[in-house]
Design a protein around this motif. Structure first.
Motif, PDB file in Angstrom:
ATOM      1  N   THR A  80      41.654  30.583  47.885  1.00 23.87           N
ATOM      2  CA  THR A  80      41.956  31.828  47.469  1.00 23.87           C
ATOM      3  C   THR A  80      43.563  32.084  47.378  1.00 23.87           C
ATOM      4  OG1 THR A  80      42.081  32.919  49.542  1.00 23.87           O
ATOM      5  CG2 THR A  80      39.984  32.727  48.670  1.00 23.87           C
ATOM      6  N   SER A  81      43.954  33.155  46.499  1.00 22.55           N
ATOM      7  CA  SER A  81      45.342  33.356  46.257  1.00 22.55           C
ATOM      8  C   SER A  81      45.697  34.496  46.109  1.00 22.55           C
ATOM      9  CB  SER A  81      45.581  32.572  44.802  1.00 22.55           C
ATOM     10  OG  SER A  81      47.093  32.824  44.272  1.00 22.55           O
ATOM     11  N   VAL A  82      47.086  34.898  46.521  1.00 21.65           N
ATOM     12  CA  VAL A  82      47.572  36.113  46.204  1.00 21.65           C
ATOM     13  C   VAL A  82      47.640  36.381  44.770  1.00 21.65           C
ATOM     14  CG1 VAL A  82      48.945  36.456  48.410  1.00 21.65           C
ATOM     15  CG2 VAL A  82      50.067  35.267  46.210  1.00 21.65           C
ATOM     16  N   ASP A  83      47.746  37.660  44.350  1.00 21.69           N
ATOM     17  CA  ASP A  83      47.782  37.981  42.856  1.00 21.69           C
ATOM     18  C   ASP A  83      49.064  38.194  42.413  1.00 21.69           C
ATOM     19  OD1 ASP A  83      47.946  40.417  43.796  1.00 21.69           O
ATOM     20  OD2 ASP A  83      46.443  41.271  42.539  1.00 21.69           O
ATOM     21  N   HIS A  84      50.009  38.043  43.021  1.00 23.69           N
ATOM     22  CA  HIS A  84      51.484  38.054  42.887  1.00 23.69           C
ATOM     23  C   HIS A  84      52.379  36.993  42.586  1.00 23.69           C
ATOM     24  CE1 HIS A  84      52.778  38.059  47.004  1.00 23.69           C
ATOM     25  NE2 HIS A  84      51.833  38.567  47.308  1.00 23.69           N
ATOM     26  N   GLY A  85      53.292  36.910  42.014  1.00 24.91           N
ATOM     27  CA  GLY A  85      54.331  35.658  42.209  1.00 24.91           C
ATOM     28  C   GLY A  85      55.238  35.692  43.276  1.00 24.91           C
ATOM     29  N   HIS A 133      38.417  35.460  29.254  1.00 24.55           N
ATOM     30  CA  HIS A 133      39.442  35.951  30.201  1.00 24.55           C
ATOM     31  C   HIS A 133      39.318  37.420  30.373  1.00 24.55           C
ATOM     32  CE1 HIS A 133      43.451  37.614  31.448  1.00 24.55           C
ATOM     33  NE2 HIS A 133      43.817  36.413  31.946  1.00 24.55           N
ATOM     34  N   ASP A 134      39.521  38.318  29.243  1.00 26.54           N
ATOM     35  CA  ASP A 134      39.652  39.720  29.222  1.00 26.54           C
ATOM     36  C   ASP A 134      38.377  40.385  29.755  1.00 26.54           C
ATOM     37  OD1 ASP A 134      42.273  39.329  28.501  1.00 26.54           O
ATOM     38  OD2 ASP A 134      42.001  40.602  26.862  1.00 26.54           O
ATOM     39  N   LEU A 185      37.232  36.084  40.082  1.00 25.37           N
ATOM     40  CA  LEU A 185      37.956  37.049  40.712  1.00 25.37           C
ATOM     41  C   LEU A 185      37.063  37.866  41.760  1.00 25.37           C
ATOM     42  CD1 LEU A 185      39.981  38.279  37.496  1.00 25.37           C
ATOM     43  CD2 LEU A 185      41.024  37.173  39.477  1.00 25.37           C
ATOM     44  N   SER A 186      37.659  38.419  42.844  1.00 34.15           N
ATOM     45  CA  SER A 186      36.739  39.027  43.721  1.00 34.15           C
ATOM     46  C   SER A 186      37.306  40.423  44.278  1.00 34.15           C
ATOM     47  CB  SER A 186      36.363  38.169  44.913  1.00 34.15           C
ATOM     48  OG  SER A 186      35.781  38.762  45.833  1.00 34.15           O
ATOM     49  N   THR A 187      36.440  41.503  44.323  1.00 36.10           N
ATOM     50  CA  THR A 187      37.103  42.641  45.103  1.00 36.10           C
ATOM     51  C   THR A 187      36.161  42.855  45.929  1.00 36.10           C
ATOM     52  OG1 THR A 187      36.096  44.305  43.624  1.00 36.10           O
ATOM     53  CG2 THR A 187      38.119  43.429  42.777  1.00 36.10           C
ATOM     54  N   PRO A 242      37.481  44.488  34.178  1.00 38.53           N
ATOM     55  CA  PRO A 242      36.579  45.456  35.053  1.00 38.53           C
ATOM     56  C   PRO A 242      37.137  45.142  36.448  1.00 38.53           C
ATOM     57  CG  PRO A 242      35.266  43.841  34.092  1.00 38.53           C
ATOM     58  CD  PRO A 242      36.486  43.529  33.617  1.00 38.53           C
ATOM     59  N   ILE A 243      37.747  44.076  36.585  1.00 32.01           N
ATOM     60  CA  ILE A 243      38.434  43.830  37.972  1.00 32.01           C
ATOM     61  C   ILE A 243      39.754  44.582  38.071  1.00 32.01           C
ATOM     62  CG2 ILE A 243      39.319  42.281  39.641  1.00 32.01           C
ATOM     63  CD1 ILE A 243      36.887  41.535  39.920  1.00 32.01           C
ATOM     64  N   LYS A 244      40.517  44.548  37.192  1.00 31.27           N
ATOM     65  CA  LYS A 244      41.776  45.282  37.205  1.00 31.27           C
ATOM     66  C   LYS A 244      41.583  46.843  36.980  1.00 31.27           C
ATOM     67  CE  LYS A 244      44.011  41.418  37.371  1.00 31.27           C
ATOM     68  NZ  LYS A 244      45.228  40.532  37.095  1.00 31.27           N
ATOM     69  N   VAL A 245      40.541  47.232  36.554  1.00 33.00           N
ATOM     70  CA  VAL A 245      40.214  48.526  36.739  1.00 33.00           C
ATOM     71  C   VAL A 245      40.139  49.309  38.228  1.00 33.00           C
ATOM     72  CG1 VAL A 245      38.477  50.202  36.057  1.00 33.00           C
ATOM     73  CG2 VAL A 245      39.582  49.022  34.182  1.00 33.00           C
ATOM     74  N   LEU A 246      39.525  48.120  38.775  1.00 37.96           N
ATOM     75  CA  LEU A 246      39.280  48.657  40.054  1.00 37.96           C
ATOM     76  C   LEU A 246      40.632  48.708  41.085  1.00 37.96           C
ATOM     77  CD1 LEU A 246      35.966  46.672  40.784  1.00 37.96           C
ATOM     78  CD2 LEU A 246      36.073  49.067  40.407  1.00 37.96           C
ATOM     79  N   GLY A 247      41.571  48.272  40.522  1.00 39.78           N
ATOM     80  CA  GLY A 247      42.905  48.108  41.311  1.00 39.78           C
ATOM     81  C   GLY A 247      43.534  47.288  40.976  1.00 39.78           C
ATOM     82  N   ILE A 248      44.934  47.409  40.476  1.00 41.15           N
ATOM     83  CA  ILE A 248      45.538  46.022  40.206  1.00 41.15           C
ATOM     84  C   ILE A 248      46.004  44.976  41.130  1.00 41.15           C
ATOM     85  CG2 ILE A 248      47.911  47.234  40.266  1.00 41.15           C
ATOM     86  CD1 ILE A 248      46.814  45.326  37.112  1.00 41.15           C
ATOM     87  N   GLU A 249      46.007  45.592  42.369  1.00 43.03           N
ATOM     88  CA  GLU A 249      46.329  44.701  43.735  1.00 43.03           C
ATOM     89  C   GLU A 249      44.869  44.405  44.454  1.00 43.03           C
ATOM     90  OE1 GLU A 249      45.489  48.332  44.250  1.00 43.03           O
ATOM     91  OE2 GLU A 249      47.583  48.309  43.567  1.00 43.03           O
ATOM     92  N   ALA A 250      43.835  44.645  43.933  1.00 48.41           N
ATOM     93  CA  ALA A 250      42.883  44.677  44.849  1.00 48.41           C
ATOM     94  C   ALA A 250      42.275  43.250  44.668  1.00 48.41           C
ATOM     95  CB  ALA A 250      41.689  45.737  44.572  1.00 48.41           C
ATOM     96  N   GLY A 251      42.265  42.560  43.270  1.00 48.75           N
ATOM     97  CA  GLY A 251      41.565  41.484  43.148  1.00 48.75           C
ATOM     98  C   GLY A 251      42.196  40.169  43.765  1.00 48.75           C
TER      99      GLY A 251
END
Ligand SMILES: [Zn+2]
Length: 334
Positions: free
Chosen positions: A297-302, A268-269, A155-157, A274-283
């Motif tokens: 690389t992939s979008v993080d939504h369905g 996993h967690d 995961l990358s921000t 820590p990535i999600k804390v930085l922004g749910i849509e950022a990773g």
């Protein structure tokens, strides 16, 4: 040269085509890369209309060589597998089958070196299965098509990169699955992916499994010494810069401060939170270790069937995925 990035269109009934068209209407995309969509030109044209971007020209091509890579023109390797009228938001075997073939084509091009990375729009797992392709998701398709067994989810921000020893398994199973071999392989993947992207001396930090990384036997049963340390020693002997295993909480703090280039998380967690804390849509979700050095690389939504066709899907995640693809694509001589 700017890297050529393949964007797979995903499920035609979902928001994939819309977020692609919207993302490619940003001029900065063409400043950083040469994007080519693998999909159906008719579906992209419809997406341009529903997103209010009819002025963008959809340019069907047979291969990368015909692409123009110009702002305002979307080059599409046109597999022409679908009618232009696939109903929005409905499960369809045809769209699921097409989504599979877009990926297969992208892998073929990546293997041939014609594209340097693959950026995937979402597919619908049920549609994929209806279409006859019984995979749990993208990652497994890519692993199969590239004959890869040992890969890892990263995961990358903009500020933090995390790569995982384990992901979608229960916690007890995750600890069982961590072995010195797996740990070494992921340390090596972390080192390789950053080196390929131009970092000559990646600084890698490895989280402990237990609180305080075991605190010298106080917590846990010596899992750090048994499962992690041998891998760290082997990696260091080969010249990799590895810090740890060390307490995960402070490692992430230090990584954000700039002390490390990537953090290896055990489960996993530990890595996702820590990535999600930085922004749910950022990773951005990245598959690392595919054979041939293929970066995905992939979008993080369905597929978001509920809003497909409305033109309101947000393209930020697609833009972030494209940026990551460019960042991690193998460095080319100019
Ligand atoms: Zn997950």
């Amino acid at each position: 040269m700017k890297p050529i990035i393949a964007i797979t269109m995903g499920d035609a009934a979902g928001i994939g085509p819309e977020v692609i068209v919207k993302a490619l209407s940003h001029p900065d995309v063409y400043e950083m890369c040469r994007p080519v969509v693998i999909g159906d030109a008719g579906t992209l044209k419809r997406a341009a209309a529903v997103t209010g971007r009819s002025e963008m020209e959809i340019h069907p091509v047979a291969g990368v060589a015909e692409a123009l890579f110009q702002q305002g023109i979307i080059d599409c390797i046109n597999l022409n597998l679908l009618p232009d009228t696939v109903p929005f938001g409905q499960l369809s075997a045809a769209a699921g089958n097409a989504a599979f073939h877009y990926i297969a084509k992208a892998v073929e091009l990546a293997k041939a070196g014609e594209v340097l990375a693959i950026c995937t729009a979402p597919l619908n797992k049920e549609a994929l299965h209806k279409g006859g392709h019984l995979y749990p998701g993208h990652t497994e398709i890519l692993a199969k098509l590239t004959e890869t067994e040992d890969f890892s989810m990263m995961l990358s921000t903009g500020r933090l990169k995390v790569i995982h020893l384990t992901t979608h398994v229960g916690l007890i199973k995750a600890v069982e699955m961590i072995t010195p071999e797996r740990t070494y392989n992921v340390l090596k993947l972390a080192d390789q992916v950053l080196r390929t992207a131009g970092n000559e001396h990646p600084r890698i930090a490895l989280c402990g499994i237990n609180p305080h990384a075991g605190e010298n036997g106080l917590f846990g049963n010596g899992e750090e010494e048994e499962k992690l340390l041998p891998a760290v020693e082997k990696a260091r002997a080969e010249g990799m810069e590895v810090y740890g295993p060390a307490p995960a909480d402070t490692l992430f703090y230090r990584a954000m401060r700039g002390d490390f280039d990537i953090v290896v998380a055990c489960y996993h967690d530990q890595g996702h939170t820590p990535i999600k804390v930085l922004g749910i849509e950022a990773g951005v979700n990245i598959t690392v270790g595919l054979k041939g050095g293929i970066i995905r690389t992939s979008v993080d939504h369905g597929t978001a069937f509920d809003i497909a066709g409305k033109g309101i899907a947000d393209e930020q995640s697609m833009l972030a995925a494209l940026r990551s693809a460019v960042e991690l694509a193998p460095q080319q001589a100019v």
